[in-house]
Design an enzyme around this catalytic site. Structure first.
Site, PDB file in Angstrom:
ATOM      1  N   GLU A 135       0.697  -1.158  -0.044  1.00 20.64           N
ATOM      2  CA  GLU A 135       0.037   0.015  -0.138  1.00 20.64           C
ATOM      3  C   GLU A 135       0.707   1.190   0.082  1.00 20.64           C
ATOM      4  OE1 GLU A 135      -4.067  -1.178   2.232  1.00 20.64           O
ATOM      5  OE2 GLU A 135      -2.426  -0.926   3.553  1.00 20.64           O
TER       6      GLU A 135
HETATM    7  C1  TNX Z   1      -4.785  -3.600   3.865  1.00 20.14           C
HETATM    8  S1  TNX Z   1      -3.471  -6.002   3.590  1.00 20.14           S
HETATM    9  C2  TNX Z   1      -3.250  -3.537   4.811  1.00 20.14           C
HETATM   10  C3  TNX Z   1      -3.525  -3.190   6.098  1.00 20.14           C
HETATM   11  C4  TNX Z   1      -4.734  -2.890   6.486  1.00 20.14           C
HETATM   12  C5  TNX Z   1      -5.640  -3.858   6.412  1.00 20.14           C
HETATM   13  C6  TNX Z   1      -7.252  -3.848   7.018  1.00 20.14           C
HETATM   14  C7  TNX Z   1      -2.271  -5.255   3.605  1.00 20.14           C
HETATM   15  C8  TNX Z   1      -0.965  -5.670   3.072  1.00 20.14           C
HETATM   16  N1  TNX Z   1      -2.403  -4.071   4.170  1.00 20.14           N
HETATM   17  O1  TNX Z   1      -2.607  -1.938   6.096  1.00 20.14           O
HETATM   18  O2  TNX Z   1      -4.894  -2.940   7.956  1.00 20.14           O
HETATM   19  O3  TNX Z   1      -6.052  -3.828   4.714  1.00 20.14           O
HETATM   20  O4  TNX Z   1      -8.096  -4.695   6.443  1.00 20.14           O
END
Ligand code: TNX
Length: 521
Positions: free
Chosen positions: A338
Site C-alpha cells: 500500500e
Molecule cells: C490492508 S493487507 C492492509 C493493512 C490494513 C488492512 C485492513 C495489507 C497488506 N495492508 O494495512 O490494516 O488492509 O483490512
C-alpha cells in the site's frame, strides 16, 4: 477387522439424527466418530475395544529423547488438571495391563516429512510415531482432540471414563506454511495475549505466527541501537491509547513459547509506507521538512521512508541486524504494501536495496504482493492479498503465500450486523473462509507455486484478545483445515458439524467466539 474411512462426508456424518436445539427448531445434525480439525489426510476406524485413559496410564517416551519428553510433558500438562491422573512419563511402560501412550521418533519414516505422524489407537496402546519431533507435536493435538472436550478444563472433572475409539490415522499437511498474522501495531497486545493467540494456532496445527510489529500507529519492538523507535514511536495506537512495545527479552520469550509449539515467528517491519512511527522517532529518514507527528487514525499509504537517503538504509540495517539476531526463524517480512507516496521507480529501487540487507543477516525476505514489482529470487516469498500480481514473480522462482483478503482476512466482519471488523474486502462468514481451494484461486498460480496459506488479523478495530478471539474463532480452524487437509478430503457440510463439537472445548479454554448461524452449535 477395520473399516476404511477416507473422511468421506457420508461416512463421517454417519448418524444424522434430529435432536431439538434450545434456540432453533432446525434439525441439529450429529456426527459420530472423530471430530478432528483439521481433518487428517486418512483415517481408518477400528473395530476393537476403545483405549481407556486412566490413572494407570503411562506416557512412554521411546529412546528417552529430551525433545520428545518435552512434548510428552506438554500433553500431560493439558490432561492432568481435568482427569486428575498422574500420567507418569517414563522410558518404559509401568503397567502392561493399562492403556498406555507411546511417543516414538522413527528415522525410517522419512515419508512422514517434517510434520506428519501415524497414530494407532487400540485397547492397550495409543501409539504415536513420527519422523520428526514436530510431527509428534502435531499428532499430540490429534490425541487431545480425540479425548472428550472436558480434557480442556483446568479444574478436576468428574467423568467416569476417558475413552478414545480404536482407529488408525496417517496424517501430514498439504502445505508447509500454515500461518496467522497478528497486527500488534494498530492496537498493542501484551505478551500474555500473544501467548493465548499462539495457543489457538497450536491446537489447530498452524505453524507460523506472523507478527506485524510496526505501522504508522506504533513501533512495537525494542531496537537497542535506535532507542527512540520505542521511546517515541511506541507511545500510542489507534484511537489514542497508550500503545506499548516488546523488549527484546519479551520478544525472545514469545519466540520460545512459539518454538515449544513448533511455530515459527515471522517478524514484519512494514516499509517503505506504514512507517510514520519510525519517521516520528528519527526524522532524518523522512523526506519531509516538517516534523512528523504520532498518528492514531486508520488511513493507509500516506507515509514513506525517504528512499534516496543513506540514513534510511542505515536505520533499516540496524533494525534487521538486531531483529535477525533474536529471530531464529529463517524469514524477515518487510511489508512493502500500500505505497501511495512514492513512484513505481522509487518503490522498486527501495525493495531492491532492502533485500540484500535482509539477506546479509542470513534471512530470507518476505513481502506483501506489491514487492513483485521488483526483481526477486527463489529465496523470497510474496504474500498474495488482493490481486493476481504475484504471478509476475513466478519467473524468478519466487513462491507464494496465499492470503486472499476476501477469504482469510480475519479482520473482515462476518456479516453487516456483527460487531468489530472492517468490510472493504468482503463480509466473510465461516463458509467463505472454508470453501475455497488455494490451488485454483488465482489464474497462473498453481499448487507447486504455493508454500501455504495465512490468515491475517489487522487490528484497527481489535482492542484486546477477547475481541481478537471473536474475529478469529471460528474462522481460524476453517483456514487451518484449508492449509492442512487435502482438498479431496475437505467438505463444508462435514466441517461445519465437526466445528460445532469444538465449542465446548473453547468454553473450557475460556476462548470467545462468534456464534455463526451457519454452524449447528
Ligand atoms: C490492508 S493487507 C492492509 C493493512 C490494513 C488492512 C485492513 C495489507 C497488506 N495492508 O494495512 O490494516 O488492509 O483490512
Amino acid at each position: 477387522m477395520s473399516r476404511s474411512v477416507l473422511l468421506v462426508p457420508a461416512l463421517l456424518v454417519a448418524a444424522c439424527t434430529t435432536v431439538p436445539s434450545p434456540t432453533t427448531t432446525a434439525p441439529r445434525p450429529v456426527v459420530s466418530g472423530p471430530q478432528i480439525i483439521p481433518a487428517p489426510s486418512s483415517l481408518t476406524m477400528g473395530s476393537g475395544a476403545p483405549f481407556d485413559l486412566s490413572r494407570r496410564t503411562t506416557i512412554v517416551v521411546d529412546g528417552n529423547n529430551a525433545e520428545v519428553t518435552a512434548i510428552a510433558q506438554a500433553f500431560a500438562a493439558i490432561v492432568r488438571p481435568s482427569t486428575g491422573f498422574a500420567l507418569a512419563i517414563l522410558p518404559a511402560v509401568a503397567d502392561t495391563t493399562a492403556s498406555n501412550i507411546y511417543l516414538r521418533l522413527a528415522a525410517d519414516r522419512a515419508a512422514l516429512g517434517e510434520e506428519g505422524y501415524d497414530l494407532a489407537i487400540t485397547r492397550g496402546a495409543a501409539t504415536l510415531v513420527a519422523n520428526r519431533p514436530a510431527g509428534l507435536f502435531r499428532g499430540v493435538q490429534t490425541l487431545r482432540q480425540l479425548l472428550p472436550s472436558e480434557v480442556e478444563s483446568d479444574m478436576g472433572v468428574a467423568r467416569a471414563v476417558w475413552e478414545i475409539p480404536a482407529l488408525s490415522i496417517t496424517d501430514q499437511p498439504r502445505y508447509a506454511w500454515r500461518g496467522a498474522m497478528l497486527d500488534v501495531s494498530r492496537h498493542f497486545f501484551t505478551v500474555d495475549e500473544v501467548k493465548q493467540f499462539i495457543d489457538l494456532l497450536a491446537l489447530y496445527k498452524l505453524n507460523v505466527l506472523h507478527l506485524g510489529l510496526t505501522n504508522d500507529q506504533g513501533w512495537r519492538i525494542e531496537i537497542k541501537s535506535r532507542p527512540k523507535l520505542t521511546s517515541v514511536g511506541s507511545t500510542t495506537q489507534v484511537g489514542g491509547g497508550p500503545g506499548g512495545f516488546y523488549t527484546q527479552l519479551d520478544y525472545q520469550a514469545l519466540v520460545r513459547y512459539a518454538q515449544e509449539r513448533y511455530i515459527t515467528v515471522v517478524p514484519e517491519i512494514d516499509m517503505p509506507s506504514h512507517s510514520n512511527a519510525a519517521l516520528t522517532a528519527y526524522p532524518e529518514v523522512s523526506c519531509s521538512i516538517r516534523p512528523t507527528q504520532p498518528y492514531t487514525g486508520t488511513d493507509v499509504g500516506w507515509s514513506a521512508f525517504c528512499v534516496d537517503k543513506n540514513e534510511t538504509y542505515a536505520l533499516i540495517d540496524d533494525v534487521f541486524r538486531e531483529l535477525s539476531a533474536i529471530t531464529p526463524g529463517p524469514y524477515i517480512h518487510i511489508g512493502g504494501d500500500e505505497v501511495q507516496a512514492l513512484t513505481n521507480d522509487q518503490y522498486i529501487r527501495f525493495v531492491e536495496r532492502v533485500k540484500p540487507i535482509v539477506n546479509k543477516y542470513g534471512k530470507k525476505m518476505i513481502g506483501w504482493e506489491e514487492i513483485t514489482k521488483a526483481r526477486l529470487d527463489a529465496s523470497t516469498l510474496a504474500q498474495q492479498w488482493k490481486s493476481d500480481s504475484v504471478a509476475t514473480a513466478l519467473q524468478y522462482g519466487t513462491k507464494v503465500i496465499m492470503s486472499p483478503a476476501k477469504r482469510v482476512y480475519l479482520d473482515m466482519k462476518y456479516t453487516p450486523s456483527t460487531e468489530l471488523g472492517l468490510k472493504w474486502a468482503a463480509y466473510i462468514e465461516v463458509r467463505d473462509a472454508y470453501d475455497w481451494d488455494p490451488a485454483t484461486y488465482m489464474a497462473g498460480v498453481n499448487e507447486s507455486n504455493i508454500v501455504g496459506v495465512e490468515g491475517a488479523l489487522w487490528s484497527e478495530t481489535v482492542r484486546n484478545i477477547t475481541a481478537a478471539e471473536y474475529l478469529v474463532m471460528p474462522r481460524l480452524p476453517a483456514i487451518a483445515e484449508v492449509a492442512w487437509t487435502p482438498q479431496r478430503v475437505r467438505d463444508w457440510e462435514n466441517f461445519r458439524v465437526r466445528l460445532s463439537t469444538h465449542a465446548p472445548r473453547w468454553n473450557y479454554l475460556g476462548v470467545n467466539y462468534y456464534r455463526s448461524p451457519q454452524i449447528p452449535w
